[in-house]
Write an enzyme that holds these catalytic residues in place. Structure first.
Site, mmCIF file in Angstrom:
data_model
loop_
_atom_site.group_PDB
_atom_site.id
_atom_site.type_symbol
_atom_site.label_atom_id
_atom_site.label_comp_id
_atom_site.label_asym_id
_atom_site.label_seq_id
_atom_site.Cartn_x
_atom_site.Cartn_y
_atom_site.Cartn_z
ATOM 1 N N LYS A 39 -37.699 0.891 34.606
ATOM 2 C CA LYS A 39 -36.693 0.105 33.893
ATOM 3 C C LYS A 39 -35.335 0.723 34.141
ATOM 4 O O LYS A 39 -35.158 1.931 33.952
ATOM 5 C CB LYS A 39 -36.987 0.093 32.379
ATOM 6 C CG LYS A 39 -36.073 -0.862 31.605
ATOM 7 C CD LYS A 39 -36.568 -2.281 31.761
ATOM 8 C CE LYS A 39 -35.605 -3.306 31.176
ATOM 9 N NZ LYS A 39 -34.441 -3.562 32.061
ATOM 10 N N LYS A 60 -34.129 8.682 29.108
ATOM 11 C CA LYS A 60 -33.626 7.804 28.043
ATOM 12 C C LYS A 60 -34.746 6.971 27.421
ATOM 13 O O LYS A 60 -34.870 6.879 26.198
ATOM 14 C CB LYS A 60 -32.540 6.894 28.616
ATOM 15 C CG LYS A 60 -31.847 6.000 27.596
ATOM 16 C CD LYS A 60 -30.854 5.065 28.277
ATOM 17 C CE LYS A 60 -29.815 5.836 29.047
ATOM 18 N NZ LYS A 60 -28.818 4.923 29.672
ATOM 19 N N LYS A 120 -33.555 2.645 38.890
ATOM 20 C CA LYS A 120 -32.159 2.226 39.006
ATOM 21 C C LYS A 120 -31.943 1.623 40.376
ATOM 22 O O LYS A 120 -32.659 1.936 41.331
ATOM 23 C CB LYS A 120 -31.219 3.419 38.814
ATOM 24 C CG LYS A 120 -29.827 3.041 38.314
ATOM 25 C CD LYS A 120 -29.829 2.715 36.833
ATOM 26 C CE LYS A 120 -28.428 2.471 36.302
ATOM 27 N NZ LYS A 120 -28.409 2.318 34.845
ATOM 28 N N THR A 124 -25.586 -1.878 23.921
ATOM 29 C CA THR A 124 -25.290 -0.491 24.297
ATOM 30 C C THR A 124 -24.163 0.060 23.437
ATOM 31 O O THR A 124 -24.244 1.183 22.922
ATOM 32 C CB THR A 124 -24.928 -0.406 25.793
ATOM 33 O OG1 THR A 124 -25.976 -0.994 26.566
ATOM 34 C CG2 THR A 124 -24.758 1.041 26.214
ATOM 35 N N ASN A 162 -18.161 -3.802 28.450
ATOM 36 C CA ASN A 162 -19.054 -4.183 27.354
ATOM 37 C C ASN A 162 -19.335 -3.039 26.400
ATOM 38 O O ASN A 162 -19.365 -3.213 25.188
ATOM 39 C CB ASN A 162 -20.382 -4.712 27.917
ATOM 40 C CG ASN A 162 -20.271 -6.134 28.423
ATOM 41 O OD1 ASN A 162 -19.314 -6.828 28.107
ATOM 42 N ND2 ASN A 162 -21.240 -6.557 29.211
ATOM 43 N N SER A 188 -33.150 -4.510 25.833
ATOM 44 C CA SER A 188 -33.828 -5.010 27.034
ATOM 45 C C SER A 188 -35.338 -5.024 26.828
ATOM 46 O O SER A 188 -36.035 -5.954 27.258
ATOM 47 C CB SER A 188 -33.481 -4.137 28.247
ATOM 48 O OG SER A 188 -32.182 -4.412 28.715
#
Length: 422
Positions: free
Chosen positions: A76, A100, A112, A196, A227, A355
């Site tokens: 992820k 994380k 990523k 976030t 954002n 997510s």
């Protein structure tokens, strides 16, 4: 793939990550025998992306997708479009995603992706072609149960929609769960865009409370006003704080009496940055780090908080909205100065948490209200920070090392219990 994880520069993203792993090894007990697992990506894919430009020429772009560790579940992590993207950077970002996800106890590994491109130089049609070809090239390793991309720097819900559509066309079935951060009407989740930034606010609020910092009137400086930075700033101002300085790619502004949030957001929408905001003092970019503030939120790119800037900042609390914004040398200086740092791998985990909610909702085709999502998000973030804070106090270590200790124990326990195949 060249062995990019061998002897990296100390201040490179991968070098910074490796130094963070080295610091946590003494706290892993018997699981330390598996620590080398954390220092190597499981899989790295480099792809060529040729597209026909609007003028008829053909250009080639470099694309990457790295899966760092899949012991706890599918990969992820986001996809960024930026001219400075490198394999080593994507490796580090994937590794931080592993930590994380484990830190907030999500059933994911870390991954990523990125393309080395300046998307501002592409037309909308060229951007769509780039996205679709990249998705097809990495389609070998992504999927709802394999690896789930999401938005990151310079990518958004539209790009996720193109990725989802391309993957779905290639597998012959609509697969909404292959990406998160999609438009709401294509299986996206309410609350995702500001998640976030909300996570930065929630962990910041909890950390401030624990060190006796009252949010009413507290001075906040934000680097990066996309954002993450803008959403965090809005929530802090809503809680009574004063936004005293902002920096983004268009410039740096400051007002010790507090920047008008509504006016700043209007400038951001109309001009694409804060540099044109008129009701504040305009600073050179380096002076931003000297502004009087209580809370500093680096929410731009990695490596921004250097040793020199760490010596100069007047903040009492640093909230890492970006991934890897603080160099290891700066981390030590902040610790010695008594500045509390809430690290990226917990501070900005609100986005991946929502997510996860989106992924779950897509599988069940049952969607939650935004209030339900925010309540669930806040609880996960508060509970995660409490465990990390307790670990920090028990071992007398920094919050970053404590976060890695909690996360790496979960990752390596999964590695140990799964065993090695064959």
């Amino acid at each position: 793939m060249s062995l990019s994880y061998v002897n990296p520069s100390v201040d490179s993203p991968w070098g910074t990550y490796l130094s963070q792993v080295d610091r946590v090894i003494p706290y892993l007990g018997p699981l330390a025998r598996w620590a080398e697992t954390l220092k190597r990506p499981k899989r790295a894919l480099i792809v060529d992306i040729p597209i026909e430009m609007d003028d008829g020429s053909v250009r080639h772009f470099d694309g990457f997708r790295v899966q760092h560790n899949l012991s706890r579940g599918p990969g992820k992590g986001g996809v960024r479009y930026h001219p400075d993207v490198t394999l080593e950077e994507v490796m580090a970002l994937a590794a931080w995603m592993t930590v994380k996800n484990a830190a907030v106890n999500l059933p994911y590994g870390g991954a990523k992706g990125g393309i080395r491109v300046d998307p501002k130089q592409l037309s909308q049609k060229e951007l769509e072609k780039l996205t679709r070809r990249y998705t097809s090239e990495i389609g070998l390793i992504i999927g709802p149960q394999q690896d789930i991309p999401a938005p990151d720097v310079n990518t958004n819900a539209q790009i996720m929609a193109w990725m989802m559509d391309t993957y779905s066309m290639n597998v012959g079935a609509t697969a909404t769960g292959v990406v998160t951060g999609k438009p709401i009407h294509l299986g996206g989740s309410l609350g995702r865009v500001k998640a976030t930034g909300r996570g930065v606010f929630v962990t910041g609020r909890e950390a401030a409370r624990r060190i006796g910092l009252n949010l009413d009137g507290v001075r906040v400086a934000v680097q990066g006003f996309g954002n993450v930075g803008s959403a965090a700033a809005e929530l802090f101002v809503g809680a009574g704080a004063k936004l005293v300085a902002v920096q983004d790619h268009t410039g740096s502004i400051a007002n010790p009496n507090g920047i008008d949030m509504a006016g700043l957001m209007e400038t951001l929408r109309s001009e694409g940055g804060v540099g044109g905001f008129r009701n504040a003092e305009h600073l050179d970019d380096e002076s931003f780090w000297d502004v009087d503030c209580d809370i500093l939120i680096p929410a731009a790119l990695e490596g921004q908080l250097t040793a020199d800037r760490a010596r100069r900042t007047k903040a009492k609390l640093v909230l890492e909205g970006a991934n890897g914004p603080t160099l290891s040398s700066a981390d030590d200086i902040l610790h010695d100065r008594g500045v509390l740092v809430v690290p990226d791998v917990i501070c900005n985990a609100g986005g991946v948490t929502v997510s996860y909610f989106e992924w779950v909702q897509d599988f069940s085709s049952f969607f939650w209200s935004e209030d339900e999502i925010n309540v669930r998000l806040d609880k996960i973030m508060v509970d995660a920070l409490k465990k990390i804070w307790d670990t920090s106090e028990r071992h007398q270590i920094s919050l970053r090392t404590a976060t890695f200790a909690v996360a790496c124990e979960r990752i390596l326990m999964a590695r140990q219990e799964r065993g090695l195949y064959p």
